[in-house]
Design an enzyme around this catalytic site. Structure first.
Site, mmCIF file in Angstrom:
data_model
loop_
_atom_site.group_PDB
_atom_site.id
_atom_site.type_symbol
_atom_site.label_atom_id
_atom_site.label_comp_id
_atom_site.label_asym_id
_atom_site.label_seq_id
_atom_site.Cartn_x
_atom_site.Cartn_y
_atom_site.Cartn_z
ATOM 1 N N LYS A 2 17.153 21.117 -27.619
ATOM 2 C CA LYS A 2 17.460 19.382 -28.285
ATOM 3 C C LYS A 2 18.544 20.294 -29.237
ATOM 4 C CE LYS A 2 15.471 16.036 -30.766
ATOM 5 N NZ LYS A 2 16.157 15.944 -31.751
ATOM 6 N N CYS A 41 7.629 -11.290 -56.632
ATOM 7 C CA CYS A 41 7.854 -10.001 -57.114
ATOM 8 C C CYS A 41 9.109 -10.038 -57.167
ATOM 9 C CB CYS A 41 7.331 -9.238 -56.093
ATOM 10 S SG CYS A 41 7.551 -7.503 -56.554
ATOM 11 N N CYS A 70 2.360 -3.570 -60.168
ATOM 12 C CA CYS A 70 2.919 -3.707 -59.164
ATOM 13 C C CYS A 70 4.515 -3.260 -60.555
ATOM 14 C CB CYS A 70 3.450 -4.869 -58.782
ATOM 15 S SG CYS A 70 5.008 -4.919 -58.029
ATOM 16 N N TYR A 116 23.410 16.080 -21.439
ATOM 17 C CA TYR A 116 21.793 16.813 -20.855
ATOM 18 C C TYR A 116 21.518 15.061 -20.055
ATOM 19 C CZ TYR A 116 21.114 14.087 -25.481
ATOM 20 O OH TYR A 116 20.985 13.410 -26.525
ATOM 21 N N LYS A 160 9.929 19.788 -31.829
ATOM 22 C CA LYS A 160 9.878 20.390 -33.064
ATOM 23 C C LYS A 160 9.469 21.512 -32.640
ATOM 24 C CE LYS A 160 13.225 17.055 -33.439
ATOM 25 N NZ LYS A 160 12.918 16.259 -34.765
ATOM 26 N N ASP A 220 21.901 19.885 -32.166
ATOM 27 C CA ASP A 220 21.576 19.114 -33.517
ATOM 28 C C ASP A 220 22.844 18.328 -33.637
ATOM 29 O OD1 ASP A 220 20.352 17.909 -35.416
ATOM 30 O OD2 ASP A 220 20.478 19.322 -36.862
ATOM 31 N N CYS A 270 1.424 -5.418 -52.812
ATOM 32 C CA CYS A 270 1.359 -6.214 -54.075
ATOM 33 C C CYS A 270 1.558 -7.226 -54.148
ATOM 34 C CB CYS A 270 2.911 -5.948 -54.973
ATOM 35 S SG CYS A 270 2.910 -7.278 -56.198
ATOM 36 N N GLU A 283 15.076 21.542 -21.379
ATOM 37 C CA GLU A 283 16.255 21.931 -22.014
ATOM 38 C C GLU A 283 16.292 21.582 -23.894
ATOM 39 O OE1 GLU A 283 18.813 18.843 -20.374
ATOM 40 O OE2 GLU A 283 16.494 17.968 -19.849
ATOM 41 N N CYS A 312 6.877 -5.893 -60.961
ATOM 42 C CA CYS A 312 6.489 -7.777 -61.584
ATOM 43 C C CYS A 312 5.001 -7.685 -61.703
ATOM 44 C CB CYS A 312 6.212 -8.561 -60.498
ATOM 45 S SG CYS A 312 4.719 -8.246 -59.162
#
Length: 665
Positions: A113, A427, A403, A222, A309, A115, A421, A111, A406
């Protein structure tokens, strides 16, 4: 003819004309004649309110206002689909299907797809009972009033339909209607809508159903869900649903081999642009419903379906700057900040660069001209660099080593793609990120508390972890920026109410790495309370269905941290639930502990899902394939011969449904 007879006759006639126009696309009367008959029916219903009917064609006009859309649990979970982007991935999926089923003959339904916005419609005795959005798959928003205005959604079914069932599909906005809406917006001096999908989704949440009725929304369906639907294949169900009055796209096709599936893909990769609505791929489903049951589900997706896809749209733009984000687990994500570019209907300004390896692989640098596409049509990603346009003074990207928040030196464990980190307790983005996760809808769902308020509470020093939320007072919160008296009251009330959230969601809220919603439910069911889980070893955890080594290691590591144990003890003292309720514990035993069972075939008294739940409720593990570790094969009618042969060759005991019930008595 008395008023009731006249009303019923008009309703029946208008339902038929509506079906012919919006589903069959073959009207037999003009729009004017239809409108006149509808007005006549409206006048009769207003004069005779005792004959009001929620399935009347007049319900499509709209007019009801919904201020708050109630969240309702799906009776049957709405799973997401696994994606594939190449024929090789699709062929691998087909091989897996054959291996699990142990059969060489498998048919597929292909089927397109669509959107749009996912929807689940429930019908009872032929009438539309409820329309729910997908939401998080477990629960969605009730948008029934708005969906009733969509002309291709039948309010009353035709023919021989089951007493109760759900049907799933997409609410879409056809391209012609979308263009007309935008022409009107531009004329009125407003910005045009960006794309049909987002506009369709937004339409479902409009408060005034009369406004929804004005939009040319359509509904393509569907999938049917329920018991005793009267068919043995998915393709047969689609044809039945079409007879009952649903708009089932004619493009669906039955394919008897992988070559036929590939031919379907080739055709629609070219011809999809001729369709009146947007489509971004093909969904391939195992056709036999019994085989679907046999294959079952992973934690997130059905094993019997996959989305292929089509090649995604690309855009070319400039990478202006690379910045770095810190997630709640400490993972560092490099981000490409782009010169804004239109891609698949939305303006893209940022794209994920994933990790240091990806940057090195593509040799991505600031100032580069890059190709951007949407991964799975959703998340933008950079897929290439135009080296011919690279500036002469370009410098290779040096990945950060501390990082960005921090300044702690970053770590990268062996086998991990990302840098981390390690400063989890100091942090700021990690601290606030964990609190954001804790209060989120799928976790503690604390009303009145959003991401901005969390940042503000942290900045003011009122919270340093999620346990601190339960010490907040209204007096502390009222002085905060944009926090009125009523807002502060709602926030404190929302925190107090959250102590009612069940154990499995509290466990998810803790933010243990790799422990998502589904894994949290599995662990809660397996260990019953937090104390048993905190003491569990990696070996014990991996014996639980769906729990692998990576999850087990993460769980053990989390509970080893004294700080985490302290926070859990505080939360327990504040009244949060750290064990399954009495109701949840009913009928749960350890009778099948340490045993792995495979379920195959069709059963007389139990649905396969009920049988699997009984196995798990009694401490057992459900597997989809037979191996030397299988304790029992629970065999129903029409079981595949290869499973029986394999079980017999490995000496695995084969038991009936009745013998299984005796096992757990």
């Amino acid at each position: 003819m008395n008023p009731e007879e006249k009303i019923n006759a008009l309703r029946k006639e208008l339902h038929e004309h509506n079906y012919r126009y919006y589903v069959l696309d073959s009207p037999v009367i003009s729009d004017y004649e239809f409108d006149m008959k509808l007005k006549e029916l409206q006048a009769l219903e207003e004069a005779n309110p005792q004959f009001r009917d929620s399935s009347s064609p007049t319900m499509r006009v709209g007019g009801e206002v919904t201020k708050n859309f109630n969240t309702v649990a799906h009776e049957h979970r709405m799973y997401s689909l696994d994606n594939s982007y190449s024929r090789e991935e699709l062929a691998d999926w087909v091989q897996r299907i054959h291996r699990i089923l142990g059969e060489t003959r498998v048919e597929y339904t292909c089927e397109l797809k669509y959107d749009g916005a996912s929807i689940s419609l429930t019908y009872e005795n032929g009438h539309l009972l409820q329309a729910l959005t997908r939401g998080d798959g477990f629960q969605g928003d009730d948008v029934t009033t708005n969906v009733k205005t969509i002309r291709s959604v039948p309010l009353q079914l035709r023919g021989d339909f089951p007493p109760k069932f759900e049907i799933r599909g997409e609410i879409i906005l056809p391209l012609a209607g979308f263009e007309k809406m935008n022409e009107l917006r531009v004329k009125e001096g407003e910005d045009p809508y960006m794309n049909p999908r987002n506009t369709a989704s937004g339409s479902l949440k409009l408060q005034d159903s009369a406004l929804v009725a004005e939009r040319p929304l359509d509904c393509l369906l569907y999938a049917l869900v329920g018991r005793d639907l009267g068919a043995s294949t998915h393709f047969e169900l689609l044809n039945k649903a079409r007879e009952w009055g649903f708009k089932i796209p004619q493009e669906a096709e039955l394919c008897k081999s992988l070559d036929e599936v590939f031919a379907f893909l080739d055709h629609w990769d070219i011809h999809r642009h001729e369709l009146p609505y947007e489509t971004d791929g093909v969904v391939i489903k195992v056709n036999q419903l019994q085989q679907q049951e046999e294959l079952g589900y992973t934690a997130k997706s059905p094993r019997w379906a996959i989305a292929y896809k089509f090649k995604t749209e690309q855009a070319i733009t400039t990478l202006e700057k690379i910045t770095y984000q810190v997630g709640r687990t400490g993972a560092i994500t490099p981000v490409a900040n782009l010169k804004p570019v239109l891609l698949a209907g939305t303006t893209v300004k940022r794209a994920s660069l994933h990790n240091a390896d990806q940057i090195a692989k593509l040799d991505i640098r600031e100032g580069d001209t890059v190709m951007v596409e949407k991964g799975g049509e959703i998340i933008p990603k950079i897929v290439g660099v135009d080296l011919s346009k690279r500036p002469q003074d370009s410098e290779p990207t040096t990945y950060i080593d501390t990082c960005p928040e921090c300044h702690t030196p970053l770590e990268r464990k062996e086998g991990e793609a990302q840098h981390f980190c390690p400063n989890s307790t100091g942090c700021p983005p990690q601290i606030t990120g964990r609190i954001h996760h804790f209060i989120s809808r799928k976790a503690m769902d604390i009303e009145g508390l959003g991401a901005e308020t969390v940042e503000l509470l942290f900045k003011e020093g009122l919270i340093r972890n999620y346990a601190d939320l339960y010490t907040l007072t209204k007096e502390q919160v009222v002085p905060l920026e944009r926090m009125a008296d009523k807002s502060a009251e709602n926030l404190i009330h929302g925190i107090a109410e959250s102590v009612k959230i069940p154990f499995e969601r509290v466990l998810f809220a803790l933010g243990i790495r790799y422990v998502g919603e589904t894994v949290a439910k599995v662990l809660a069911r397996a260990y019953k309370n937090i104390d048993a889980l905190m003491e569990a070893s990696e070996e014990s955890l991996t014996q639980v269905n769906e729990i692998g080594g990576r999850i087990a290691e993460s769980v053990v590591s989390f509970f080893k941290e004294e700080k985490n144990r302290e926070i859990i003890e505080r939360l327990r003292n504040y009244g949060l639930k750290f064990s399954l309720s009495e109701e949840q514990l009913q009928n749960q035993t350890d009778r099948l502990k340490g045993k792995t069972l495979v379920v195959s075939g069709v059963f007389e008294n139990l649905e396969r899902t009920e049988l699997k739940k009984l196995i798990e409720d009694n401490g057992g593990k459900v597997s989809s394939s037979i191996s030397s570790k299988t304790s029992y094969l629970v065999a129903g009618n029409n079981m595949g011969p290869s499973k029986r042969t394999k079980a017999e060759s490995l000496g695995v005991p084969i038991i009936s449904e009745g013998e299984f019930m005796d096992l757990i008595k």
